[in-house]
Scaffold this active site. Structure first.
Site, mmCIF file in Angstrom:
data_model
loop_
_atom_site.group_PDB
_atom_site.id
_atom_site.type_symbol
_atom_site.label_atom_id
_atom_site.label_comp_id
_atom_site.label_asym_id
_atom_site.label_seq_id
_atom_site.Cartn_x
_atom_site.Cartn_y
_atom_site.Cartn_z
ATOM 1 C CG ASP A 68 56.281 82.162 36.151
ATOM 2 O OD1 ASP A 68 57.224 81.865 37.116
ATOM 3 O OD2 ASP A 68 56.520 81.594 35.021
ATOM 4 C CG ASP A 82 55.282 84.829 31.263
ATOM 5 O OD1 ASP A 82 54.866 85.369 30.148
ATOM 6 O OD2 ASP A 82 56.399 84.672 31.269
ATOM 7 C CG ASN A 121 57.513 85.623 34.352
ATOM 8 O OD1 ASN A 121 58.157 85.468 33.416
ATOM 9 N ND2 ASN A 121 57.367 84.880 35.230
#
Length: 358
Positions: free
Chosen positions: A228, A246, A233
């Site tokens: 991701d 994440d 993030n």
């Protein structure tokens, strides 16, 4: 534009989670106190520990998704995430939060979880996206955004270069063929799970067909993929990364799989912004700039990026479809006659399939 309502993500009660978490911690740190003022929401719980012998005070707990909430993914492997983060910390200088306790027994909180140190800083917002006015990244100067872009692409380059590829092989899905083939096959299986008993998406199926037409002649070596890989993030102190979050989508795949996700997820927000008549951030995180800088940092020139950006958009489309069907499950939206309309970026996907996306 008004802020849209957030879709329902959990049926859990934060107060009950806090009580059960305190009981679980008390076994490890007798007499521990978790202040009642801690914020707890969704599947990431933020709390502080008050105890003289604790290895960490400011904490974040990652809890496997609530199975009663029509989850986005079919499974949430918390030991896998814990292992990935531990290995990244051991083998690279990429800043990941220090992981502490792992609980595989679903009994204490209703699902497996792990506790890690909480990073302090700021994160580019998703809602409303950082490409809209009124947030710290949009309000920054061009030079500040350039510094953030440089630091962020450097993170990805260092992860791919420093992490031993052999250590990532446990992330290759079962099946046959190359790591990329297995990665795509796993996405096909995920799509089949999303539409099981529901209307399929002709557009997403066209995307899978187009991927086969664009399949790289030379896939390149597989490396650890963050999965991701996007600035939303990353926790920043000023414009410098201090924590990469994440890791549930971590994979063993070609470098371009991660890079394509970085490129497309920004384009998703930029396209959304310009679609509402706003300028967004047209000079920020441009594909050509990221590819050039990644090549300079690693010596690896990204290739087959049309394939990898389409693949990123397809993967994001499957997630969007699942979220829409979850909203329908909770009565928040109605399913239209054309299920492709549930995918927010369906026009982009159609243009990509036709080779008309610029």
């Amino acid at each position: 534009m008004d802020r849209p309502p957030r879709p329902r993500t959990s049926t859990r009660k934060p107060e009950e989670l806090a009580r059960r978490l305190t009981a679980w911690l008390d076994v490890r740190l007798p007499g521990v106190r978790v202040p009642a003022s801690n914020g707890m929401s969704s599947e990431t719980l933020l709390f502080d520990i008050e105890h003289p012998d604790t290895p960490v005070r400011a904490c974040a707990l990652r809890l496997a998704a609530d199975p009663a909430a029509h989850t986005v993914f079919p499974a949430y492997d918390m030991p896998r995430q814990h292992r990935v983060m531990s290995l990244v910390a051991a083998h690279t200088d990429v800043p990941v939060p220090r992981v502490h306790w792992l609980e595989e027994d679903p009994g204490p909180l209703g699902a497996p979880f792990f506790v890690m140190a909480r990073a302090e800083g700021r994160v580019p917002p998703d809602v409303m996206p950082y490409t809209y006015e009124g947030n710290w990244l949009h309000d920054a100067t061009d030079a500040e955004r350039a510094a953030l872009q440089e630091a962020s692409i450097s993170l990805l380059a260092r992860l791919h270069d420093q992490f031993p590829a052999k250590e990532a092989e446990f992330l290759v899905p079962d099946g046959s063929g190359s790591p990329l083939r297995r990665h795509v096959d796993a996405q096909r299986a995920y799509y089949a799970w999303v539409v099981d008993g529901l209307a399929p998406s002709p557009l997403l199926e066209r995307c899978f067909d187009r991927l086969e037409e664009l399949w790289p002649a030379d896939e390149g070596p597989a490396v650890l993929n963050w999965g991701d890989a996007r600035i939303g993030n990353i926790v920043y102190d000023g414009f410098e990364p201090v924590a990469v979050l994440d890791w549930e989508m971590a994979a063993c795949a070609p470098r371009e799989t991660d890079l394509g996700w970085t490129v497309y997820l920004h384009r998703f927000f930029q396209d959304l912004t310009t679609g509402f008549g706003r300028r967004g951030l047209p000079g920020f995180l441009r594909r050509e700039d990221l590819e050039r800088r990644y090549a300079e940092l690693t010596g690896h020139t990204p290739r087959d990026m049309e394939f990898h950006t389409l693949y990123a958009a397809l993967r994001h489309g499957i997630v969007m479809l699942r979220i829409a069907y979850r909203q329908a499950h909770f009565g928040e939206v109605e399913v239209p006659a054309d299920p492709d309309r549930l995918i927010l970026h369906h026009a982009t996907l159609d243009a990509m399939v036709r080779g008309a996306y610029r």
